[in-house]
Design a protein around this motif. Structure first.
Motif, PDB file in Angstrom:
ATOM      1  N   GLN A  93      11.661  18.862  -3.383  1.00 43.19           N
ATOM      2  CA  GLN A  93      12.060  19.903  -2.454  1.00 43.19           C
ATOM      3  C   GLN A  93      10.972  19.996  -1.423  1.00 43.19           C
ATOM      4  OE1 GLN A  93      12.280  23.300  -5.043  1.00 43.19           O
ATOM      5  NE2 GLN A  93      14.427  22.967  -5.774  1.00 43.19           N
ATOM      6  N   PRO A  94      11.705  20.336   0.005  1.00 45.66           N
ATOM      7  CA  PRO A  94      11.011  20.326   1.047  1.00 45.66           C
ATOM      8  C   PRO A  94       9.757  21.071   0.859  1.00 45.66           C
ATOM      9  CG  PRO A  94      13.062  20.737   1.760  1.00 45.66           C
ATOM     10  CD  PRO A  94      13.037  20.619   0.181  1.00 45.66           C
ATOM     11  N   THR A  95       9.604  22.142   0.579  1.00 49.53           N
ATOM     12  CA  THR A  95       8.458  22.984   0.208  1.00 49.53           C
ATOM     13  C   THR A  95       7.253  22.164  -0.397  1.00 49.53           C
ATOM     14  OG1 THR A  95       9.407  23.965  -1.562  1.00 49.53           O
ATOM     15  CG2 THR A  95       9.578  25.188   0.397  1.00 49.53           C
ATOM     16  N   PHE A  96       7.741  21.736  -1.581  1.00 50.49           N
ATOM     17  CA  PHE A  96       6.508  20.736  -2.211  1.00 50.49           C
ATOM     18  C   PHE A  96       5.922  19.673  -1.301  1.00 50.49           C
ATOM     19  CE2 PHE A  96       8.854  23.200  -5.458  1.00 50.49           C
ATOM     20  CZ  PHE A  96       8.310  24.257  -5.717  1.00 50.49           C
ATOM     21  N   HIS A  97       7.094  19.111  -0.964  1.00 47.85           N
ATOM     22  CA  HIS A  97       6.873  17.854  -0.177  1.00 47.85           C
ATOM     23  C   HIS A  97       5.924  18.040   1.036  1.00 47.85           C
ATOM     24  CE1 HIS A  97       7.965  13.772   1.521  1.00 47.85           C
ATOM     25  NE2 HIS A  97       8.432  14.428   2.432  1.00 47.85           N
ATOM     26  N   ALA A  98       6.095  18.987   1.685  1.00 41.26           N
ATOM     27  CA  ALA A  98       5.147  19.415   3.007  1.00 41.26           C
ATOM     28  C   ALA A  98       3.933  19.678   2.572  1.00 41.26           C
ATOM     29  CB  ALA A  98       5.835  20.758   3.730  1.00 41.26           C
ATOM     30  N   PHE A  99       3.719  20.336   1.526  1.00 42.65           N
ATOM     31  CA  PHE A  99       2.408  20.601   0.885  1.00 42.65           C
ATOM     32  C   PHE A  99       1.772  19.376   0.687  1.00 42.65           C
ATOM     33  CE2 PHE A  99      -0.700  20.997  -2.543  1.00 42.65           C
ATOM     34  CZ  PHE A  99      -1.490  22.140  -1.836  1.00 42.65           C
ATOM     35  N   CYS A 100       2.533  18.503  -0.063  1.00 35.25           N
ATOM     36  CA  CYS A 100       1.817  17.399  -0.391  1.00 35.25           C
ATOM     37  C   CYS A 100       1.403  16.395   0.703  1.00 35.25           C
ATOM     38  CB  CYS A 100       2.789  16.405  -1.267  1.00 35.25           C
ATOM     39  SG  CYS A 100       2.672  17.258  -2.969  1.00 35.25           S
ATOM     40  N   LEU A 101       2.377  16.328   1.755  1.00 35.58           N
ATOM     41  CA  LEU A 101       1.988  15.614   2.965  1.00 35.58           C
ATOM     42  C   LEU A 101       0.743  16.091   3.587  1.00 35.58           C
ATOM     43  CD1 LEU A 101       5.452  15.343   4.562  1.00 35.58           C
ATOM     44  CD2 LEU A 101       4.212  13.504   3.658  1.00 35.58           C
ATOM     45  N   ARG A 102       0.586  17.358   3.942  1.00 30.11           N
ATOM     46  CA  ARG A 102      -0.662  17.830   4.466  1.00 30.11           C
ATOM     47  C   ARG A 102      -1.862  17.485   3.483  1.00 30.11           C
ATOM     48  NH1 ARG A 102      -1.042  23.619   6.684  1.00 30.11           N
ATOM     49  NH2 ARG A 102      -3.007  22.922   7.515  1.00 30.11           N
ATOM     50  N   ALA A 103      -1.689  17.682   2.242  1.00 24.53           N
ATOM     51  CA  ALA A 103      -2.694  17.355   1.311  1.00 24.53           C
ATOM     52  C   ALA A 103      -3.090  15.856   1.431  1.00 24.53           C
ATOM     53  CB  ALA A 103      -2.620  17.620  -0.254  1.00 24.53           C
ATOM     54  N   ALA A 104      -2.242  15.098   1.313  1.00 26.26           N
ATOM     55  CA  ALA A 104      -2.669  13.489   1.634  1.00 26.26           C
ATOM     56  C   ALA A 104      -3.291  13.420   3.032  1.00 26.26           C
ATOM     57  CB  ALA A 104      -1.410  12.741   1.399  1.00 26.26           C
ATOM     58  N   ALA A 105      -2.688  13.931   3.904  1.00 27.67           N
ATOM     59  CA  ALA A 105      -3.377  13.686   5.303  1.00 27.67           C
ATOM     60  C   ALA A 105      -4.720  14.332   5.667  1.00 27.67           C
ATOM     61  CB  ALA A 105      -2.431  14.207   6.357  1.00 27.67           C
ATOM     62  N   GLU A 106      -4.684  15.529   5.011  1.00 26.45           N
ATOM     63  CA  GLU A 106      -6.149  16.456   5.428  1.00 26.45           C
ATOM     64  C   GLU A 106      -7.212  16.557   4.641  1.00 26.45           C
ATOM     65  OE1 GLU A 106      -4.591  20.253   7.001  1.00 26.45           O
ATOM     66  OE2 GLU A 106      -2.973  19.597   7.306  1.00 26.45           O
ATOM     67  N   LEU A 107      -7.035  16.113   3.211  1.00 28.96           N
ATOM     68  CA  LEU A 107      -8.168  15.924   2.246  1.00 28.96           C
ATOM     69  C   LEU A 107      -9.195  14.936   2.693  1.00 28.96           C
ATOM     70  CD1 LEU A 107      -6.635  17.160  -1.080  1.00 28.96           C
ATOM     71  CD2 LEU A 107      -7.803  18.336   0.667  1.00 28.96           C
ATOM     72  N   PRO A 108      -8.721  13.803   2.811  1.00 32.15           N
ATOM     73  CA  PRO A 108      -7.634  13.081   2.792  1.00 32.15           C
ATOM     74  C   PRO A 108      -7.647  12.554   0.945  1.00 32.15           C
ATOM     75  CG  PRO A 108      -8.997  11.524   3.400  1.00 32.15           C
ATOM     76  CD  PRO A 108      -9.813  12.961   3.614  1.00 32.15           C
ATOM     77  N   ALA A 109      -6.325  12.486   0.371  1.00 33.55           N
ATOM     78  CA  ALA A 109      -6.398  12.091  -0.766  1.00 33.55           C
ATOM     79  C   ALA A 109      -4.985  11.200  -1.429  1.00 33.55           C
ATOM     80  CB  ALA A 109      -6.277  13.357  -1.762  1.00 33.55           C
ATOM     81  N   VAL A 110      -5.008  10.464  -2.402  1.00 34.40           N
ATOM     82  CA  VAL A 110      -3.778   9.952  -2.612  1.00 34.40           C
ATOM     83  C   VAL A 110      -2.959  10.926  -3.723  1.00 34.40           C
ATOM     84  CG1 VAL A 110      -2.415   8.128  -4.276  1.00 34.40           C
ATOM     85  CG2 VAL A 110      -4.550   7.379  -2.847  1.00 34.40           C
ATOM     86  N   VAL A 111      -2.095  11.814  -3.289  1.00 37.86           N
ATOM     87  CA  VAL A 111      -1.356  12.718  -3.799  1.00 37.86           C
ATOM     88  C   VAL A 111      -0.254  12.165  -4.745  1.00 37.86           C
ATOM     89  CG1 VAL A 111      -0.087  14.737  -3.650  1.00 37.86           C
ATOM     90  CG2 VAL A 111      -2.150  14.271  -1.989  1.00 37.86           C
ATOM     91  N   LEU A 112      -0.287  12.494  -5.989  1.00 34.88           N
ATOM     92  CA  LEU A 112       0.671  12.148  -6.820  1.00 34.88           C
ATOM     93  C   LEU A 112       1.521  13.359  -7.449  1.00 34.88           C
ATOM     94  CD1 LEU A 112      -1.516   9.498  -9.015  1.00 34.88           C
ATOM     95  CD2 LEU A 112       0.133   9.244  -7.034  1.00 34.88           C
ATOM     96  N   SER A 113       2.658  13.519  -6.917  1.00 37.30           N
ATOM     97  CA  SER A 113       3.578  14.663  -6.908  1.00 37.30           C
ATOM     98  C   SER A 113       4.626  14.385  -8.098  1.00 37.30           C
ATOM     99  CB  SER A 113       4.242  15.182  -5.805  1.00 37.30           C
ATOM    100  OG  SER A 113       5.062  16.337  -5.943  1.00 37.30           O
ATOM    101  N   VAL A 114       4.491  15.194  -9.318  1.00 40.58           N
ATOM    102  CA  VAL A 114       5.044  14.553 -10.934  1.00 40.58           C
ATOM    103  C   VAL A 114       6.500  15.513 -11.189  1.00 40.58           C
ATOM    104  CG1 VAL A 114       4.611  14.232 -13.237  1.00 40.58           C
ATOM    105  CG2 VAL A 114       2.625  14.122 -11.516  1.00 40.58           C
ATOM    106  N   GLN A 115       7.587  14.643 -11.359  1.00 39.96           N
ATOM    107  CA  GLN A 115       8.598  15.332 -11.614  1.00 39.96           C
ATOM    108  C   GLN A 115       8.422  15.422 -13.237  1.00 39.96           C
ATOM    109  OE1 GLN A 115      11.814  12.499 -11.749  1.00 39.96           O
ATOM    110  NE2 GLN A 115      13.667  14.196 -11.581  1.00 39.96           N
ATOM    111  N   TYR A 116       9.063  16.557 -13.573  1.00 41.89           N
ATOM    112  CA  TYR A 116       9.058  17.044 -15.223  1.00 41.89           C
ATOM    113  C   TYR A 116      10.482  17.534 -15.650  1.00 41.89           C
ATOM    114  CZ  TYR A 116       7.314  21.474 -13.322  1.00 41.89           C
ATOM    115  OH  TYR A 116       7.046  22.580 -12.635  1.00 41.89           O
TER     116      TYR A 116
END
Length: 327
Positions: A93-116
């Motif tokens: 979903q766009p809301t969670f996707h946007a947060f993860c994009l920002r976190a990857a770019a700005e921390l920076p980090a490898v972000v793993l967003s998990v489906q359950y």
């Protein structure tokens, strides 16, 4: 007509999830909950989906800054679980996707967003079981070394892994960190060095002050929170079920559990704020390493409701300090 046994709706969640009298579940289009306008793009991040549990068809969305591909040092890993009261939501979903994009770019980090898997089709603890299966998959990736998924092999520092999530995802992260900290879930050579709870989705049979006298215009009303728990917990379970209430009468004692440092983010405009404040206070009383950050006037899930707002900007700065404490 008399004797008509056609299935009928026995529980309705916002018109998006309906339980029918025959036990079947009908789902609507959750995009109606999404942003009216598309979020801005975040340059410098690439992402892809990888299957981690073939039998259940579950995927993880892998994000990494393109700068790390150019030969930089490996980055910490931020595992992220989306929200939605265990009944709604998707890593895509766009809301969670946007947060993860920002976190990857700005921390920076490898972000793993998990489906359950979601309730009520898959009632708890199914989602927590999926989270544990994901960490076992991640452990396998770490053990493979150069044979792991190329993005992880090139970019991920498994020895600096953080668990995180928003709302139900924060609840899920808590339960996974307890499994890891009590040695019920082996993850080495992955090393979980911290965890982050954003607008944690906890409850209990006894009401808190904020639940009794809610803040004005809350995004997540108490009645909706109760309904989400009713639809996601095992049938007949109370709000003191160990999944719902980390300090309930049947919940494990956290004092002997080896917990890594915790970052608890509590928006004060949230009807569930006392749950996060109480969680942090209880951990401090046990001598655990916990940082509490309060966001005045912010709503439950503000980090994804307004992922480019001023509060989200400040949250990114808080996260960066937590993930890179020496900087």
């Amino acid at each position: 007509m008399a004797g008509d046994t056609a299935p009928h709706v026995v529980e309705d969640l916002l018109g998006l999830v309906q339980i029918l009298s025959d036990g079947s579940v009908v789902r609507g289009d959750e995009s109606v909950l999404g942003p009216k306008e598309p979020f801005p793009d975040v340059p410098g991040v690439e992402w892809k989906d990888v299957v981690y549990h073939a039998a259940h068809g579950l995927r993880v969305r892998v994000y990494r800054p393109t700068s790390v591909v150019a030969g930089g040092d490996k980055l910490p890993v931020l595992v992220y679980f989306h929200g939605g009261g265990y009944c709604l939501g998707s890593f895509a979903q766009p809301t969670f996707h946007a947060f993860c994009l920002r976190a990857a770019a700005e921390l920076p980090a490898v972000v793993l967003s998990v489906q359950y898997r979601l309730a009520p089709e898959h009632r708890l603890p199914a989602a927590i079981d999926d989270g544990a299966a994901f960490l076992s998959w991640l452990r396998g990736q770490a053990e493979l070394g150069a044979g792991a998924d190329p993005w992880l092999a090139e970019s991920a520092c498994f020895a600096r892994t953080f668990l995180s999530g928003v709302s139900a995802g924060a609840n899920l992260s808590h339960h996974l960190i307890v499994q890891v900290g009590s040695a019920r879930l082996a993850v080495s050579p992955v090393r979980v060095v911290g965890y982050v709870l954003l607008s944690a989705f906890f409850t209990g049979a006894e009401r808190t002050a904020a639940e009794t006298d809610p803040p004005a215009d809350v995004f997540l009303p108490l009645e909706l929170s109760d309904q989400l728990w009713h639809m996601s917990l095992p049938v007949g379970a109370s709000r003191d079920h160990p999944v719902a209430n980390p300090f309930g009468p049947e919940s494990p004692n956290l004092a002997p559990v080896e917990l890594p440092p915790a970052l608890v983010v509590a928006p004060l405009g949230d009807v569930l704020r006392d749950r996060s404040l109480g969680y942090a206070a209880r951990l401090k009383d046990m001598g655990k390493d916990v940082e509490l950050v309060e966001f005045e006037g912010q709503q439950h899930g503000f980090s994804v409701l307004q992922p480019f707002g001023e509060a989200a900007d400040e949250l990114m700065r808080v996260l960066r300090r937590f993930v890179y404490p020496a900087r």
